[in-house]
Write an enzyme that holds these catalytic residues in place. Structure first.
Site, PDB file in Angstrom:
ATOM      1  N   LEU A 145      11.306  49.893  77.170  1.00  0.00           N
ATOM      2  CA  LEU A 145      10.290  48.820  76.705  1.00  0.00           C
ATOM      3  C   LEU A 145       9.882  49.417  75.203  1.00  0.00           C
ATOM      4  O   LEU A 145      10.055  50.415  75.144  1.00  0.00           O
ATOM      5  CB  LEU A 145       9.036  48.616  77.318  1.00  0.00           C
ATOM      6  CG  LEU A 145       8.918  48.225  78.745  1.00  0.00           C
ATOM      7  CD1 LEU A 145       7.460  48.128  79.473  1.00  0.00           C
ATOM      8  CD2 LEU A 145       9.434  46.701  78.756  1.00  0.00           C
ATOM      9  N   ASP A 146      10.063  48.482  74.469  1.00  0.00           N
ATOM     10  CA  ASP A 146       9.610  48.900  72.911  1.00  0.00           C
ATOM     11  C   ASP A 146       8.108  49.475  72.939  1.00  0.00           C
ATOM     12  O   ASP A 146       7.516  49.412  73.725  1.00  0.00           O
ATOM     13  CB  ASP A 146       9.723  47.542  72.127  1.00  0.00           C
ATOM     14  CG  ASP A 146      10.878  46.981  71.824  1.00  0.00           C
ATOM     15  OD1 ASP A 146      11.999  47.607  72.175  1.00  0.00           O
ATOM     16  OD2 ASP A 146      10.891  45.770  71.515  1.00  0.00           O
ATOM     17  N   LYS A 147       8.034  50.495  71.845  1.00  0.00           N
ATOM     18  CA  LYS A 147       6.988  51.102  71.836  1.00  0.00           C
ATOM     19  C   LYS A 147       5.740  50.245  71.918  1.00  0.00           C
ATOM     20  O   LYS A 147       4.613  50.644  72.618  1.00  0.00           O
ATOM     21  CB  LYS A 147       6.969  51.581  70.334  1.00  0.00           C
ATOM     22  CG  LYS A 147       5.654  52.554  70.286  1.00  0.00           C
ATOM     23  CD  LYS A 147       5.330  53.082  68.725  1.00  0.00           C
ATOM     24  CE  LYS A 147       4.502  53.746  68.310  1.00  0.00           C
ATOM     25  NZ  LYS A 147       4.362  54.355  66.792  1.00  0.00           N
ATOM     26  N   THR A 149       5.507  47.284  73.218  1.00  0.00           N
ATOM     27  CA  THR A 149       5.433  46.346  74.389  1.00  0.00           C
ATOM     28  C   THR A 149       4.900  47.157  75.483  1.00  0.00           C
ATOM     29  O   THR A 149       5.164  48.253  75.672  1.00  0.00           O
ATOM     30  CB  THR A 149       6.820  45.909  74.359  1.00  0.00           C
ATOM     31  OG1 THR A 149       7.605  45.021  73.664  1.00  0.00           O
ATOM     32  CG2 THR A 149       6.909  44.900  75.953  1.00  0.00           C
ATOM     33  N   ARG A 244      12.410  39.285  71.582  1.00  0.00           N
ATOM     34  CA  ARG A 244      11.903  39.008  70.188  1.00  0.00           C
ATOM     35  C   ARG A 244      12.998  38.384  69.375  1.00  0.00           C
ATOM     36  O   ARG A 244      12.545  37.260  68.449  1.00  0.00           O
ATOM     37  CB  ARG A 244      11.643  40.482  69.538  1.00  0.00           C
ATOM     38  CG  ARG A 244      10.543  41.091  70.533  1.00  0.00           C
ATOM     39  CD  ARG A 244      10.264  42.656  70.148  1.00  0.00           C
ATOM     40  NE  ARG A 244       9.897  42.783  68.503  1.00  0.00           N
ATOM     41  CZ  ARG A 244       9.885  44.066  68.078  1.00  0.00           C
ATOM     42  NH1 ARG A 244      10.332  45.119  68.946  1.00  0.00           N
ATOM     43  NH2 ARG A 244       9.767  44.289  66.941  1.00  0.00           N
TER      44      ARG A 244
END
Length: 329
Positions: A145-147, A149, A244
């Site tokens: 997961l993105d930082k 998110t 996104r």
């Protein structure tokens, strides 16, 4: 075959007597047949590192086997593959057994060390929580997961579990759902089937490009507001920044997404400050479903939105109620 442990730990040694039905196969073919729980690339790595012995001697992939040879496999990841430090970072563990971990990742936690973030990551925390993960590539992390998110993420605690979970992801049997607050008003759900690759001029970003990899995102409306919509998105594929990028492609970028917002968004005045000042992309991994890598049981987990997203929705509701009340008066 003898002395074979179907679920070895990092230090276990696998012993085989090559069965006669494998006679005439190359060693790499025999290994793939006899050890299907491990990926071919992992088996090849062990061979190249001389961790596969045939009759006590280091084996090579191309040599043939004829049956009744003694095969020894040392299923260990070299320390050079896992050079990271264990750190006592708290983890919100939703589920854990001998084979996997389900983590509810908070906003701001980087998943894997990289440029500018070599410490303080989820991987560092995992190595502290379960030291045996030092012998599993990427400390068992199979997706990210993105930082900024939040939400659910699965970690494999063994090589066998990792290989199985990666295959499930490739076969698209792992189900992941996200809650995303996007700019603009969507009246109904749909899907985006557009390839994603590295942006041709900005290497920090991803983009919909013809030469990209297949990417499919499904979405449906959870809650509609003036100027923004709460969506429930599900992934068929798992490309970097997929939701996104796909939402920006639809011209409904995520609220707070500084990377993919292209200029000011149309917004009713009561919500303008709330939506423009939210400090991160409003994206949360709320549901995860998969087949247990050892038992085969279908399992599913849900987590609520983090406090910052819930407060944003509460403030949106309160602002709109206030405006409506004033208008009615």
């Amino acid at each position: 075959m003898s002395d074979y442990n179907a679920n070895p730990t990092s230090q276990d040694v696998i012993h085989f007597v090559i069965p006669t039905e494998c006679a005439g196969l190359r060693l790499d073919q025999a290994l793939a047949k006899l050890l299907p729980d491990y990926s071919r690339s992992r088996l090849q790595t062990w061979v190249s590192l001389q961790q596969v012995l045939l009759d006590g001697q280091p084996a090579i992939s191309k040599q043939k086997v004829w049956g009744k040879e003694a095969l020894t496999v040392l299923p260990q990841v070299q320390q050079s593959e896992q050079p990271y430090l264990a750190e006592a970072i708290p983890l919100n563990i939703i589920y854990e057994d001998d084979d996997l971990l389900i983590i509810n990742k908070p906003v701001g936690l980087v998943v894997h060390p990289g440029s500018g973030n070599w410490q303080g990551t989820l991987l560092n925390a995992l190595l502290h929580h379960w030291p045996a993960l030092a012998y599993v590539p990427r400390a068992g992390i199979v997706h990210r997961l993105d930082k900024d998110t939040s939400g659910l993420l699965v970690v494999a605690k063994t090589l066998i579990s990792q290989t199985n979970l990666v295959r499930q992801l490739q076969e698209r049997s792992v189900k992941r759902e996200y809650l995303a607050l996007v700019h603009g008003e969507l009246l109904h759900g749909g899907f985006v089937d557009q390839p994603i690759g590295r942006h041709p001029s900005n290497r920090v970003k991803m983009a919909v490009i013809e030469t990209g990899k297949e990417a499919v995102t499904h979405y449906k409306v959870e809650r509609a507001y003036p100027s923004c919509t709460l969506l429930r998105c599900s992934l068929e594929t798992g490309r970097t920044h997929q939701i996104r990028v796909h939402m920006a492609y639809l011209r409904h970028p995520l609220v707070g997404d500084s990377v993919y917002l292209s200029g000011p968004q149309k917004c009713v005045l009561p919500l303008r400050e709330l939506l423009t000042k939210f400090p991160r992309q409003a994206l949360h991994a709320s549901r995860l479903a998969l087949q247990h890598p050892v038992s085969g049981e279908r399992m599913e987990w849900h987590v609520a939105m983090p406090e910052d997203m819930q407060q944003l929705l509460n403030h949106i509701r309160d602002r709109l109620v206030t405006v409506t009340d004033l208008t009615d008066a």
